[in-house]
Enzyme design. Structure first.
Site, PDB file in Angstrom:
ATOM      1  N   TYR A  65      27.838  40.359  27.583  1.00 27.11           N
ATOM      2  CA  TYR A  65      29.173  39.832  27.270  1.00 27.11           C
ATOM      3  C   TYR A  65      30.181  40.988  27.195  1.00 27.11           C
ATOM      4  O   TYR A  65      31.253  40.936  27.799  1.00 27.11           O
ATOM      5  CB  TYR A  65      29.116  39.074  25.946  1.00 27.11           C
ATOM      6  CG  TYR A  65      30.436  38.452  25.537  1.00 27.11           C
ATOM      7  CD1 TYR A  65      30.825  37.225  26.059  1.00 27.11           C
ATOM      8  CD2 TYR A  65      31.285  39.092  24.641  1.00 27.11           C
ATOM      9  CE1 TYR A  65      32.039  36.656  25.689  1.00 27.11           C
ATOM     10  CE2 TYR A  65      32.488  38.529  24.266  1.00 27.11           C
ATOM     11  CZ  TYR A  65      32.854  37.306  24.794  1.00 27.11           C
ATOM     12  OH  TYR A  65      34.058  36.746  24.432  1.00 27.11           O
ATOM     13  N   SER A  78      38.427  40.155  25.421  1.00 30.29           N
ATOM     14  CA  SER A  78      37.828  40.129  24.079  1.00 30.29           C
ATOM     15  C   SER A  78      37.956  41.524  23.474  1.00 30.29           C
ATOM     16  O   SER A  78      38.059  42.517  24.206  1.00 30.29           O
ATOM     17  CB  SER A  78      36.342  39.771  24.187  1.00 30.29           C
ATOM     18  OG  SER A  78      35.673  40.055  22.977  1.00 30.29           O
ATOM     19  N   LYS A 124      33.534  41.659  29.622  1.00 30.53           N
ATOM     20  CA  LYS A 124      34.908  41.698  29.129  1.00 30.53           C
ATOM     21  C   LYS A 124      35.563  43.057  29.418  1.00 30.53           C
ATOM     22  O   LYS A 124      36.772  43.148  29.590  1.00 30.53           O
ATOM     23  CB  LYS A 124      34.948  41.362  27.638  1.00 30.53           C
ATOM     24  CG  LYS A 124      34.528  39.911  27.350  1.00 30.53           C
ATOM     25  CD  LYS A 124      35.416  38.908  28.081  1.00 30.53           C
ATOM     26  CE  LYS A 124      35.083  37.475  27.756  1.00 30.53           C
ATOM     27  NZ  LYS A 124      36.015  36.504  28.337  1.00 30.53           N
ATOM     28  N   ASP A 133      33.271  25.043  38.817  1.00 32.75           N
ATOM     29  CA  ASP A 133      32.462  26.144  38.283  1.00 32.75           C
ATOM     30  C   ASP A 133      33.177  27.431  38.692  1.00 32.75           C
ATOM     31  O   ASP A 133      33.251  27.747  39.892  1.00 32.75           O
ATOM     32  CB  ASP A 133      31.051  26.088  38.886  1.00 32.75           C
ATOM     33  CG  ASP A 133      30.179  27.236  38.404  1.00 32.75           C
ATOM     34  OD1 ASP A 133      30.718  28.227  37.849  1.00 32.75           O
ATOM     35  OD2 ASP A 133      28.954  27.146  38.583  1.00 32.75           O
TER      36      ASP A 133
HETATM   37  N1  LIG Z   1      36.194  32.495  20.124  1.00 36.03           N
HETATM   38  C1  LIG Z   1      36.444  33.773  19.995  1.00 36.03           C
HETATM   39  O1  LIG Z   1      36.595  34.293  18.892  1.00 36.03           O
HETATM   40  C2  LIG Z   1      36.561  34.646  21.228  1.00 36.03           C
HETATM   41  C3  LIG Z   1      36.714  36.027  21.005  1.00 36.03           C
HETATM   42  C4  LIG Z   1      36.908  36.849  22.098  1.00 36.03           C
HETATM   43  C5  LIG Z   1      36.989  36.313  23.374  1.00 36.03           C
HETATM   44  N2  LIG Z   1      36.819  34.976  23.579  1.00 36.03           N
HETATM   45  C6  LIG Z   1      36.960  34.491  24.955  1.00 36.03           C
HETATM   46  O2  LIG Z   1      37.902  33.433  24.988  1.00 36.03           O
HETATM   47  C7  LIG Z   1      37.610  32.559  26.087  1.00 36.03           C
HETATM   48  C8  LIG Z   1      37.570  31.124  25.569  1.00 36.03           C
HETATM   49  O3  LIG Z   1      36.480  31.013  24.663  1.00 36.03           O
HETATM   50  P1  LIG Z   1      36.384  29.902  23.511  1.00 36.03           P
HETATM   51  O4  LIG Z   1      36.051  30.621  22.281  1.00 36.03           O
HETATM   52  O5  LIG Z   1      37.560  29.026  23.617  1.00 36.03           O
HETATM   53  O6  LIG Z   1      35.024  29.194  23.990  1.00 36.03           O
HETATM   54  P2  LIG Z   1      34.638  27.673  24.274  1.00 36.03           P
HETATM   55  O7  LIG Z   1      33.161  27.718  24.427  1.00 36.03           O
HETATM   56  O8  LIG Z   1      35.258  26.781  23.292  1.00 36.03           O
HETATM   57  O9  LIG Z   1      35.316  27.391  25.709  1.00 36.03           O
HETATM   58  C9  LIG Z   1      34.837  27.956  26.887  1.00 36.03           C
HETATM   59  C10 LIG Z   1      35.058  26.950  28.016  1.00 36.03           C
HETATM   60  O10 LIG Z   1      34.628  27.566  29.250  1.00 36.03           O
HETATM   61  C11 LIG Z   1      33.960  26.585  30.007  1.00 36.03           C
HETATM   62  N3  LIG Z   1      33.058  27.210  30.973  1.00 36.03           N
HETATM   63  C12 LIG Z   1      31.930  27.930  30.719  1.00 36.03           C
HETATM   64  N4  LIG Z   1      31.366  28.290  31.880  1.00 36.03           N
HETATM   65  C13 LIG Z   1      32.141  27.793  32.877  1.00 36.03           C
HETATM   66  C14 LIG Z   1      32.060  27.837  34.301  1.00 36.03           C
HETATM   67  N5  LIG Z   1      31.051  28.470  34.947  1.00 36.03           N
HETATM   68  N6  LIG Z   1      33.033  27.225  35.024  1.00 36.03           N
HETATM   69  C15 LIG Z   1      34.044  26.572  34.390  1.00 36.03           C
HETATM   70  N7  LIG Z   1      34.162  26.485  33.050  1.00 36.03           N
HETATM   71  C16 LIG Z   1      33.214  27.105  32.303  1.00 36.03           C
HETATM   72  C17 LIG Z   1      33.205  25.738  28.979  1.00 36.03           C
HETATM   73  O11 LIG Z   1      32.818  24.479  29.509  1.00 36.03           O
HETATM   74  C18 LIG Z   1      34.226  25.657  27.851  1.00 36.03           C
HETATM   75  O12 LIG Z   1      35.052  24.527  28.012  1.00 36.03           O
HETATM   76  C19 LIG Z   1      36.279  33.026  26.646  1.00 36.03           C
HETATM   77  O13 LIG Z   1      36.514  33.791  27.810  1.00 36.03           O
HETATM   78  C20 LIG Z   1      35.705  33.888  25.547  1.00 36.03           C
HETATM   79  O14 LIG Z   1      34.842  34.876  26.039  1.00 36.03           O
HETATM   80  C21 LIG Z   1      36.584  34.144  22.526  1.00 36.03           C
END
Ligand SMILES: NC(=O)c1ccc[n+]([C@@H]2O[C@H](COP(=O)([O-])OP(=O)(O)OC[C@H]3O[C@@H](n4cnc5c(N)ncnc54)[C@H](O)[C@@H]3O)[C@@H](O)[C@H]2O)c1
Length: 261
Positions: free
Chosen positions: A153, A140, A157, A61
């Protein structure tokens, strides 16, 4: 694939899903030994197995400082150093300023911003032992534009964006061979984005070889940026922010076709 991070030791958080999973896979394909960490043990260990011998999984975590100390000890025992740290774990909360409770705010900050802080803090002694280390924080475009529907959120970020620069400055000031940069994605097709799109409408995913105007990107679009910043090709780049957002920050008001006459 080539060998752009050959022989490097990488740790990727959030590696059970989305961009973290794609980054772990691409770093391994480019020659790194990768430690995948995530809360989701089932998907995280499946991803490590799929990558093969150069990958392993540890459950963690990211918001728990004690668990980070255990992971640091394990990485030290196995490898004695760390070359690449990718902080991709995160959660999204769809709630505006009026509907975000203090507990919800603290939880989002603890995971997204606190998790990044704890990872960098715990891994610093091991990163110092690398000849050329790279920290890559997944922030982000919400850190540039805010996020009306995702108040906590956006705040988290913004913190990741500035922490990145503070760490980069600290490393330079102290002559440490560690670069620190942030990547700012937007609209990448992952489970997290599915959750956001339920509230905001969903564009079509983009096909390979097509310029993705108005469409969703793929996790590998971010993984390519991770590999670049992790590699020594980026040796002159620190404290910067790389937008992987299909131009959304450049064009906050969308397409603007105006009749010039
Ligand atoms: N998808 C998008 O368009 C987007 C845009 C901007 C930023 N982001 C950022 O990119 C990163 C990856 O996001 P994603 O879209 O791949 O999301 P996702 O939900 O597919 O993956 C996020 C991962 O983080 C893990 N996680 C969550 N809380 C946790 C914790 N306390 N300890 C350990 N693991 C934990 C989850 O189990 C999951 O595997 C994130 O930081 C997200 O904020 C995503």
């Amino acid at each position: 694939m080539s060998s752009r991070v050959e022989g490097k030791i990488a740790l990727v958080t959030g590696a059970a899903s989305g961009m973290g999973a794609a980054a772990a896979q691409m770093l391994a394909a480019e020659g790194a030994t990768v430690i995948l960490v995530d809360l989701n043990e089932e998907m995280g260990s499946q991803n490590a197995k799929r990558i093969g011998e150069s990958a392993s999984f540890l459950k963690l975590d990211v918001s728990d400082a004690n668990q980070w100390q255990d992971v640091a000890s394990e990485v030290e025992k196995r490898h004695g150093r760390l070359d690449i740290l990718v902080n991709s774990a995160g959660i999204v909360l769809i709630a505006d300023i009026e509907h975000t409770t203090p507990d919800q705010f603290n939880r989002v900050l603890a995971i997204n911003a606190g998790g990044t802080f704890l990872a960098c803090r715990a891994m610093m002694p091991l990163l110092k032992r690398s000849n050329h280390a790279s920290i890559i924080n997944i922030a982000s475009t919400a850190s540039h534009q805010g996020f009306g529907l995702g108040f906590a959120y956006g705040a988290s970020k913004g913190a990741v964006r500035t922490m990145t620069k503070s760490i980069a400055a600290f490393c330079q000031d102290n002559g440490l061979p560690i670069r620190c940069n942030s990547i700012h994605p937007n609209e990448i097709e992952t489970p997290m984005m599915e959750e956001v799109m339920m509230r905001t409408g969903k564009p079509e995913p983009v096909a390979d070889g097509v310029l993705p105007l108005g469409k969703l990107g793929a996790p590998k679009d971010v993984a390519y940026a991770v590999v670049y910043l992790a590699s020594e090709e980026a040796r002159f780049i620190t404290g910067t922010e790389l937008l992987v957002d299909n131009g959304s920050v450049m064009r906050p008001f969308g397409t603007s076709i105006v009749d010039p006459t």
